[in-house]
Design a protein around this motif. Structure first.
Motif, PDB file in Angstrom:
ATOM      1  N   VAL A  42     -52.825-122.988  25.008  1.00 24.01           N
ATOM      2  CA  VAL A  42     -53.187-124.350  25.426  1.00 24.01           C
ATOM      3  C   VAL A  42     -52.153-125.307  24.836  1.00 24.01           C
ATOM      4  O   VAL A  42     -51.865-125.266  23.634  1.00 24.01           O
ATOM      5  CB  VAL A  42     -54.598-124.725  24.953  1.00 24.01           C
ATOM      6  N   VAL A  43     -51.594-126.190  25.700  1.00 22.99           N
ATOM      7  CA  VAL A  43     -50.549-127.117  25.269  1.00 22.99           C
ATOM      8  C   VAL A  43     -50.769-128.481  25.918  1.00 22.99           C
ATOM      9  O   VAL A  43     -51.588-128.630  26.828  1.00 22.99           O
ATOM     10  CB  VAL A  43     -49.141-126.598  25.668  1.00 22.99           C
ATOM     11  N   THR A  44     -50.014-129.477  25.449  1.00 18.13           N
ATOM     12  CA  THR A  44     -49.872-130.749  26.143  1.00 18.13           C
ATOM     13  C   THR A  44     -48.390-130.914  26.456  1.00 18.13           C
ATOM     14  O   THR A  44     -47.572-130.045  26.145  1.00 18.13           O
ATOM     15  CB  THR A  44     -50.340-131.947  25.282  1.00 18.13           C
ATOM     16  N   SER A  45     -48.043-132.050  27.044  1.00 14.09           N
ATOM     17  CA  SER A  45     -46.642-132.302  27.334  1.00 14.09           C
ATOM     18  C   SER A  45     -45.822-132.493  26.063  1.00 14.09           C
ATOM     19  O   SER A  45     -44.596-132.392  26.087  1.00 14.09           O
ATOM     20  CB  SER A  45     -46.512-133.551  28.211  1.00 14.09           C
ATOM     21  N   LYS A  46     -46.503-132.749  24.936  1.00 14.94           N
ATOM     22  CA  LYS A  46     -45.806-132.984  23.673  1.00 14.94           C
ATOM     23  C   LYS A  46     -45.700-131.737  22.803  1.00 14.94           C
ATOM     24  O   LYS A  46     -44.797-131.642  21.961  1.00 14.94           O
ATOM     25  CB  LYS A  46     -46.513-134.091  22.882  1.00 14.94           C
TER      26      LYS A  46
ATOM     27  N   SER B 281     -44.090-131.725  10.836  1.00 11.40           N
ATOM     28  CA  SER B 281     -44.770-132.881  11.443  1.00 11.40           C
ATOM     29  C   SER B 281     -44.925-132.609  12.934  1.00 11.40           C
ATOM     30  O   SER B 281     -43.930-132.434  13.644  1.00 11.40           O
ATOM     31  CB  SER B 281     -43.954-134.164  11.215  1.00 11.40           C
ATOM     32  N   LEU B 282     -46.163-132.566  13.414  1.00 12.42           N
ATOM     33  CA  LEU B 282     -46.436-132.196  14.797  1.00 12.42           C
ATOM     34  C   LEU B 282     -45.998-133.284  15.776  1.00 12.42           C
ATOM     35  O   LEU B 282     -46.124-134.478  15.499  1.00 12.42           O
ATOM     36  CB  LEU B 282     -47.923-131.924  14.988  1.00 12.42           C
ATOM     37  N   PHE B 283     -45.505-132.859  16.947  1.00 14.67           N
ATOM     38  CA  PHE B 283     -45.248-133.806  18.028  1.00 14.67           C
ATOM     39  C   PHE B 283     -46.562-134.342  18.589  1.00 14.67           C
ATOM     40  O   PHE B 283     -46.669-135.504  18.955  1.00 14.67           O
ATOM     41  CB  PHE B 283     -44.442-133.140  19.151  1.00 14.67           C
ATOM     42  N   ASN B 284     -47.563-133.473  18.674  1.00 13.91           N
ATOM     43  CA  ASN B 284     -48.874-133.872  19.179  1.00 13.91           C
ATOM     44  C   ASN B 284     -49.642-134.690  18.149  1.00 13.91           C
ATOM     45  O   ASN B 284     -49.556-134.413  16.945  1.00 13.91           O
ATOM     46  CB  ASN B 284     -49.721-132.633  19.506  1.00 13.91           C
TER      47      ASN B 284
END
Length: 275
Positions: free
Chosen positions: A138-142, A243-246
Motif C-alpha cells: 500500500v502506497v501513496t504518491s509520496k 524522515s518520511l516523505f509521507n
C-alpha cells in the motif's frame, strides 16, 4: 446500591449463562482457524461501516489538501508519461495503472488510520470483491504506507510502517546497499533502516527507496531521506533514521499494489526448495 444488588441476585442465573457463553465463544474462536477467520471478517465488516461514516466527515475538512496532492501527483504522472512512455502504461486513470509491466495499482479510500500506538493499522474501503488480497503493498504518491494484513469482502486492514512488526526491504537510492525498514515507536514521521553495511556511502539528505527484493513492492518507490545515522557497537552496520516523505498522520487515499507475477515467482521458488 441495594437495588443493584437485588437485581444481580434475581438475575444471577442469566448473568452466569451469558458469561459462560461469551467465554466458550472466545475459546472456540481462538482454537479453530476457520471460526477465527470468520470472526475477523465480521469484525472488519462492522468496524468498516463505522469507520466509513466517520471518514466521510474527516474527508470533508481535508478536501483542499487532498486536491493539492492529486494535482501534484497528476503533474508527476504527466512528466513520467512524457519521459518513460514505453514503461508506464495508463489503463484506467481513475482506478488502476500499470507500473514496469507486472505491477498494477488500485485506488482506495482510507477510512481509519492509527499512528499514536506502538502497533498501528489502517482500514481501507476496498476488499476482496475488488481484488484485494493479503500481503499486497500500500502506497501513496509520496511514499509507502504498509502491507495488507486482513481482508473482508468490502474492507481491508493494513499493517502500517508505523508498526513494531513491520519489516520492509529498502535501500539507498545512490547505491545498491540495502537493509530492513523498521519503526522504533517514537516519532510517526521518522522510521529506521537497520543492517546497512558500514562500508555503504551514507550522507544526511540521501534518498531511501524500496529495494525490490520482495514480491510486495517494486524497486524504486520513495520512502524518505536520511535524517541522521550511527553505527552499532561492532561498527559493522548502520542504524539510519529516515524522515518520511509521507505524512503518516494524514493519509486520505492510497494505492494498493498487485504483483501480477507473484504466483509464478512463488511457484518457481517452491520448486527450487523441493530440489
Amino acid at each position: 446500591m441495594q437495588q443493584i444488588i437485588n437485581f444481580l441476585i434475581r438475575n444471577k442465573n442469566n448473568i452466569l449463562f451469558l458469561l459462560l457463553l461469551g467465554f466458550s465463544l472466545f475459546l472456540t474462536i481462538q482454537a479453530h482457524s476457520y471460526q477465527k477467520s470468520k470472526f475477523i471478517s465480521s469484525a472488519n465488516f462492522l468496524s468498516g461501516g463505522i469507520y466509513s461514516w466517520t471518514s466521510n466527515i474527516n474527508a470533508y475538512f481535508n478536501l483542499e489538501e487532498y486536491n493539492n496532492r492529486l494535482l501534484e501527483e497528476n503533474q508527476r504522472l504527466r512528466t513520467r508519461l512524457a519521459t518513460y512512455e514505453d514503461t508506464l502504461l495508463i489503463k484506467d486513470f481513475k482506478d488502476t495503472t500499470s507500473y514496469e509491466g507486472h505491477y498494477t495499482f488500485k485506488a482506495a479510500e482510507v477510512i481509519n488510520n492509527n499512528y499514536a500506538n506502538r502497533n498501528n493499522y489502517l482500514t481501507l474501503k476496498k476488499g476482496a470483491t475488488s481484488g484485494v488480497e493479503r500481503d499486497m503493498g500500500v502506497v501513496t504518491s509520496k511514499g509507502i504506507v504498509g502491507i495488507v494484513e486482513n481482508v473482508s469482502p468490502r474492507y481491508s486492514t493494513v499493517i502500517s510502517i508505523l508498526n513494531s512488526n513491520s519489516r520492509i526491504n529498502a535501500q539507498l537510492k545512490k547505491s545498491n546497499h540495502f537493509g530492513t525498514l523498521v519503526w522504533n515507536g517514537d516519532d510517526p514521521n521518522v522510521v529506521q533502516l537497520i543492517d546497512v553495511p558500514a562500508i555503504a556511502p551514507v550522507s544526511e539528505g540521501d534518498t531511501i527507496i524500496t529495494g525490490g527484493r520482495s514480491l510486495i513492492f517494486p524497486k524504486g518507490l520513495p520512502i524518505g531521506t536520511i535524517k541522521d545515522y550511527n553505527t552499532d557497537q561492532s561498527e559493522s552496520y548502520y542504524t539510519i533514521n529516515i524522515s518520511l516523505f509521507n505524512d503518516m498522520t494524514n493519509i486520505g487515499y492510497v494505492y494498493i499494489i498487485d504483483n501480477t507475477e507473484k504466483e509464478n515467482v512463488e511457484e518457481l521458488q517452491d520448486l527450487n526448495k523441493d530440489e
